[in-house]
Design a protein around this motif. Sequence first.
Motif, PDB file in Angstrom:
ATOM      1  N   SER A  11      25.566   4.543  -1.992  1.00  0.00           N
ATOM      2  CA  SER A  11      27.029   4.605  -1.893  1.00  0.00           C
ATOM      3  C   SER A  11      27.575   3.369  -1.179  1.00  0.00           C
ATOM      4  CB  SER A  11      27.442   5.870  -1.137  1.00  0.00           C
ATOM      5  OG  SER A  11      26.747   5.907   0.096  1.00  0.00           O
ATOM      6  N   TRP A  51      11.103   3.009 -17.045  1.00  0.00           N
ATOM      7  CA  TRP A  51      12.327   3.695 -17.504  1.00  0.00           C
ATOM      8  C   TRP A  51      12.783   3.093 -18.833  1.00  0.00           C
ATOM      9  CZ3 TRP A  51      17.140   2.271 -19.045  1.00  0.00           C
ATOM     10  CH2 TRP A  51      18.088   3.286 -19.160  1.00  0.00           C
ATOM     11  N   THR A  68      12.891   4.907 -22.488  1.00  0.00           N
ATOM     12  CA  THR A  68      14.169   4.971 -23.218  1.00  0.00           C
ATOM     13  C   THR A  68      13.954   4.563 -24.675  1.00  0.00           C
ATOM     14  OG1 THR A  68      15.380   4.460 -21.190  1.00  0.00           O
ATOM     15  CG2 THR A  68      16.547   4.089 -23.261  1.00  0.00           C
ATOM     16  N   LEU A  83      19.759  -0.680 -10.807  1.00  0.00           N
ATOM     17  CA  LEU A  83      19.833   0.422  -9.834  1.00  0.00           C
ATOM     18  C   LEU A  83      20.372   1.697 -10.496  1.00  0.00           C
ATOM     19  CD1 LEU A  83      21.154  -1.382  -6.619  1.00  0.00           C
ATOM     20  CD2 LEU A  83      18.809  -0.895  -7.282  1.00  0.00           C
ATOM     21  N   GLU A  84      21.325   1.520 -11.407  1.00  0.00           N
ATOM     22  CA  GLU A  84      21.908   2.691 -12.087  1.00  0.00           C
ATOM     23  C   GLU A  84      20.870   3.372 -12.968  1.00  0.00           C
ATOM     24  OE1 GLU A  84      25.332   1.013 -14.009  1.00  0.00           O
ATOM     25  OE2 GLU A  84      26.443   0.878 -12.123  1.00  0.00           O
ATOM     26  N   ARG A  85      20.038   2.574 -13.632  1.00  0.00           N
ATOM     27  CA  ARG A  85      19.074   3.152 -14.572  1.00  0.00           C
ATOM     28  C   ARG A  85      18.087   4.073 -13.886  1.00  0.00           C
ATOM     29  NH1 ARG A  85      18.805  -2.472 -17.943  1.00  0.00           N
ATOM     30  NH2 ARG A  85      20.230  -1.819 -19.605  1.00  0.00           N
ATOM     31  N   ILE A  86      17.699   3.735 -12.648  1.00  0.00           N
ATOM     32  CA  ILE A  86      16.709   4.595 -11.982  1.00  0.00           C
ATOM     33  C   ILE A  86      17.330   5.345 -10.795  1.00  0.00           C
ATOM     34  CG2 ILE A  86      14.665   3.361 -12.799  1.00  0.00           C
ATOM     35  CD1 ILE A  86      14.589   1.840 -10.194  1.00  0.00           C
ATOM     36  N   ASN A  87      18.649   5.519 -10.867  1.00  0.00           N
ATOM     37  CA  ASN A  87      19.368   6.315  -9.859  1.00  0.00           C
ATOM     38  C   ASN A  87      19.121   5.859  -8.430  1.00  0.00           C
ATOM     39  OD1 ASN A  87      20.582   8.058 -11.740  1.00  0.00           O
ATOM     40  ND2 ASN A  87      18.641   9.168 -11.939  1.00  0.00           N
ATOM     41  N   LEU A  88      19.096   4.552  -8.227  1.00  0.00           N
ATOM     42  CA  LEU A  88      18.866   4.025  -6.881  1.00  0.00           C
ATOM     43  C   LEU A  88      20.135   3.428  -6.287  1.00  0.00           C
ATOM     44  CD1 LEU A  88      15.507   2.039  -6.531  1.00  0.00           C
ATOM     45  CD2 LEU A  88      16.200   4.113  -5.360  1.00  0.00           C
ATOM     46  N   LYS A  89      21.230   3.488  -7.037  1.00  0.00           N
ATOM     47  CA  LYS A  89      22.446   2.823  -6.556  1.00  0.00           C
ATOM     48  C   LYS A  89      23.008   3.617  -5.382  1.00  0.00           C
ATOM     49  CE  LYS A  89      26.778   1.080  -8.526  1.00  0.00           C
ATOM     50  NZ  LYS A  89      27.534   1.056  -9.782  1.00  0.00           N
ATOM     51  N   ASN A 119      12.609  -1.261  -6.266  1.00  0.00           N
ATOM     52  CA  ASN A 119      12.270  -0.333  -5.165  1.00  0.00           C
ATOM     53  C   ASN A 119      11.809  -1.104  -3.932  1.00  0.00           C
ATOM     54  OD1 ASN A 119      11.566   0.633  -7.952  1.00  0.00           O
ATOM     55  ND2 ASN A 119      11.644   2.607  -6.931  1.00  0.00           N
TER      56      ASN A 119
END
Length: 306
Positions: free
Chosen positions: A178, A18, A22, A170-176, A149
């Motif tokens: 809830s 990622w 970028t 986690l935010e960069r690869i949308n893994l964060k 991961n």
Amino acid sequence: MAEKIIRIGTRDSELALWQAHTVEKKLNDLGYKTEIIAVKSQGDIILDKPLYELGITGIFTKTLDIAMINGQVDIAVHSMKDVPTALPIGIVQAAVLERANTLDILVHKGNLDFLNGEGTIATGSLRRQAQWLNKYPAHKVVDLRGNVNTRMQKLKDSEWSGAVFAAAGLERINLKPSNYINLDWMIPAPAQGAMVIVAMANDDFCRDAVSELNDIETEVCTHIERQFLKTLEGGCTAPIGALAVFEEDEIIFDGVLFSLDGKEKIEVNKRVPLQDWKKLGFFSAKEILDNGGISLMENIRKDLKK
């Protein structure tokens, strides 16, 4: 513009790719041609040993350093907190990108009752371990290794109460998920949330190209944090946190050194005029060393050798 293709070296984890993509997009937007070359690092291959046993310094960057020195790639993109404070001879910092979220977060199983009692928290970081035990001395901390991961999956499959992650990754690869809480009391790793691009010192073309991506505010803040780290560490890994932030024409700096068990803590908090940034990390670290940090660092070295 010359037709040289800039070969971007990266690790092959999802987060590393990622980051490389970028940088690729930013360079393409400026009109440069690029190619991404992914390499596996020892840090990704050997997952059964704690990082500090591998001689942590540079474990994730060494493979790419070698690829650059051998001329297989032109530049490399790293999470800046993984990069040793001393770069190999011939390799230079070419740009620091604008910083993302600096926070550590706790990813948990949906029930936070353990915060008031006993719990088991996973992390592969001595810094996070020490800060967690400092705040929650009744808890147990276990080692957690692998890319983001892998670590998320290990948490899912475990009996642990939770695990600590850098929010930015986690935010960069949308893994964060809830089910997390911000650990705003935890001082991050020096340069956490920042990405750095390194290049060969003698490669003017790539250095010029990449310099257009540099964010000066992030460069200054990460310089302070890494100078603090370098002055304290002297080549040994230790539980060290550091964060510098701009506030109008001042810089606020928080730096901390812990014992491995989190029981001892030496911290420094500074607010200085912007123009005093160049030696801020150095002087802050000296203050910690003069306030008991020298013997604390000696004890840490001894403990890690055991």
